[in-house]
Design an enzyme around this catalytic site. Structure first.
Site, PDB file in Angstrom:
ATOM      1  N   ARG A 158      23.035  -8.042   3.309  1.00 31.77           N
ATOM      2  CA  ARG A 158      24.304  -8.166   4.022  1.00 31.77           C
ATOM      3  C   ARG A 158      25.465  -7.623   3.196  1.00 31.77           C
ATOM      4  NH1 ARG A 158      24.485 -14.107   6.881  1.00 31.77           N
ATOM      5  NH2 ARG A 158      24.269 -13.376   9.023  1.00 31.77           N
ATOM      6  N   GLU A 249      31.190 -17.419   3.670  1.00 30.50           N
ATOM      7  CA  GLU A 249      30.334 -18.196   4.563  1.00 30.50           C
ATOM      8  C   GLU A 249      29.920 -19.441   3.794  1.00 30.50           C
ATOM      9  OE1 GLU A 249      25.990 -18.748   6.468  1.00 30.50           O
ATOM     10  OE2 GLU A 249      26.427 -16.797   5.569  1.00 30.50           O
ATOM     11  N   CYS A 283      22.429 -22.879   6.225  1.00 26.88           N
ATOM     12  CA  CYS A 283      23.720 -23.351   6.743  1.00 26.88           C
ATOM     13  C   CYS A 283      23.723 -23.456   8.258  1.00 26.88           C
ATOM     14  CB  CYS A 283      24.839 -22.426   6.289  1.00 26.88           C
ATOM     15  SG  CYS A 283      25.093 -22.395   4.509  1.00 26.88           S
ATOM     16  N   HIS A 448      28.351 -13.071  12.504  1.00 26.05           N
ATOM     17  CA  HIS A 448      28.057 -14.377  11.912  1.00 26.05           C
ATOM     18  C   HIS A 448      29.304 -14.857  11.185  1.00 26.05           C
ATOM     19  CE1 HIS A 448      25.712 -17.577  10.137  1.00 26.05           C
ATOM     20  NE2 HIS A 448      26.006 -17.174   8.923  1.00 26.05           N
TER      21      HIS A 448
END
Length: 483
Positions: A158, A249, A283, A448
């Protein structure tokens, strides 16, 4: 036992410090490698190398960067079995999820490579005669990527694929608990002559030392970090010194709402997957269930059946194992403490509720807690283990209110065959993601991102890619001889 090195400016190098960090296989408790405990000086050298490489990398034609990013995915695929084995060894994933993570990382590099020709600006009308307004999208600059231990290869993809395709250079810090996949990936970078020195750098060490130094460094232009709320708060505090952009995140406390009209087989299957994936250490995992009181008993029975049929084991020795170890003894102890507190408050252990009877490793039995009330801490604090607390509700309003009653806002789900109920829940839940009648896992072309304490910015798809870009507006005056 292997001792790894840092990778700075295209070369393997020793740390300026003399300390090492042991990397432990959570299924066997054996030390499998050692990494340098990097120092502030190591970080400074890595950032210096990335900053020096930035100008040339930014000017490299987008299509050439895209080809390089695609080749990185191809080379991971060439070494797929090696990456799967390393991932299982250092993190404890079951074979299916480990192979899925590596395949997703491969796909991510290939997907992001396709954005090379799609980074676009705009031309908008000016209010003045003989003038055009151009809006350019340019790379933000040096990126610091901080990778967590729970999905070390996918989240590496990512951060690395997106940074490189947009023209950013990178300093990567893997988790000290799961660095071996990042070290193996670095070998691929080192083998590719078309990647200039300094474009990618790897520094290992602790978050308090390496993460903090990266976050406060004046030549770092964005911090992209996946981790806990506590760690994210420290990154933001350090980044504030230079007003550095943060992309975070963080934690989650995903509610799963099961209405009276739900297909309970679908709900039970997908809640099981969403809770036990990665041994409960994600998560986006379903962290709490709110089920309508009229179907609660039936849902619990189906969940119990699913949990009873899960096999625990060392995933490297048993490909059929569904549930592996937690990442560390600290995680076991934290999960135990949360379950005990809930039971002391009145919760009932339907299944599990204790460590697995294994000779070695950090194994905890898949656990269902019933008779749980919304005010219990286990319904508000992130568990990060294979434990699902279940509470009941009378009305959909009550379920939505309880679902939103959290400091987190990352993932959520609803199970219903009633479209009107589904739309109400989707519109009224305050979460970055809501999954309807399916497991909690996102797609590379989606987005996301979380709300509230679950983070800032996001990843995946067009919007995740654009987080690595900055906007430059040019007001272009020209002469018109006909006027």
């Amino acid at each position: 036992m292997k001792e790894h090195q840092l990778y700075i400016n295209g070369e393997y190098t020793q740390s300026h410090g003399s300390e090492w960090i042991d990397v432990v296989n959570p299924a066997t408790e054996e030390v499998i490698s050692r990494i340098p405990k990097g120092t502030e000086e190591d970080v400074n050298k890595a950032v210096e190398a990335a900053a020096a490489a930035q100008k040339g990398w930014e000017l490299t034609p987008n299509i050439e960067r895209g080809k390089i990013v695609r080749r990185l995915g191809d080379k991971i695929e060439e070494n797929r079995d090696r990456f799967i084995d390393l991932l299982q060894e250092e993190q404890g994933k079951d074979y299916e999820l480990a192979s899925g993570e590596i395949d997703l990382a491969i796909d991510y590099f290939r997907y992001m490579s396709e954005w090379a020709r799609r980074i676009e600006g705009e031309i908008v009308p000016s209010d003045r005669a003989n003038e055009n307004i151009f809006i350019y999208k340019k790379p933000i600059g040096v990126v610091a990527g901080i990778v967590p231990w729970n999905f070390p290869m996918f989240i590496l993809a990512r951060k690395v694929a997106t940074a490189l395709v947009t023209g950013c250079t990178l300093v990567l810090k893997p988790s000290q608990q799961t660095p071996n996949t990042a070290v193996e990936f670095t070998k691929i970078i080192d083998s590719m002559e078309e990647i200039p020195k300094g474009v990618y750098n790897l520094v290992t060490g602790t978050g308090s030392e390496i993460g903090n130094t990266l976050a406060k460094h004046k030549d770092v232009h964005m911090i992209t970090m996946t981790g806990s709320v506590g760690a994210g708060t420290k990154v933001m505090e350090a980044a504030a010194q230079n007003i550095t952009k943060v992309n975070l995140e963080l934690g989650g406390k995903a509610p799963a709402i099961v209405t009276a009209s739900a297909d309970l087989d679908v709900a039970a299957e997908n809640i099981t997957t969403s809770r036990l994936a990665n041994n409960g250490q994600a998560c986006t995992n379903a962290e709490r269930v709110y089920v309508h009181e009229s179907v609660a008993e039936e849902l619990i029975s189906k969940l119990r059946h699913n949990f009873e049929n899960k096999t625990l084991g060392n995933p490297r020795e048993n490909k059929q194992a569904d549930v592996g170890p937690l990442v560390s003894m600290d995680r076991i102890e934290e999960v135990e403490s949360m379950v005990k507190e809930a039971v002391d408050a009145g919760a009932h252990i339907e299944i599990g509720g204790e460590r697995a009877d294994m000779e070695k490793g950090f194994f905890y039995k898949p656990t269902i807690l019933t008779n749980v009330t919304h005010d219990m801490n286990i319904m508000h604090e992130e568990i990060f283990g294979p434990v699902i607390p279940i509470s009941t509700f009378k009305t959909l309003d009550e379920a939505i209110e309880k679902g939103n009653d959290t400091e987190y806002g990352l993932s959520s789900s609803v199970y219903t065959e009633d479209m009107n109920e589904a739309m109400r829940v989707v519109n009224e839940l305050k979460f970055g993601e809501t999954f309807v009648n399916r497991e909690n896992f996102e797609a590379v072309q989606g987005y996301h991102a979380g709300m509230k304490k679950s983070g800032l910015g996001g990843a995946d798809g067009k919007h995740g890619m654009e987080d690595f870009l900055v906007t430059q507006v040019v007001y272009m005056q020209y002469k018109n001889d006909k006027q």
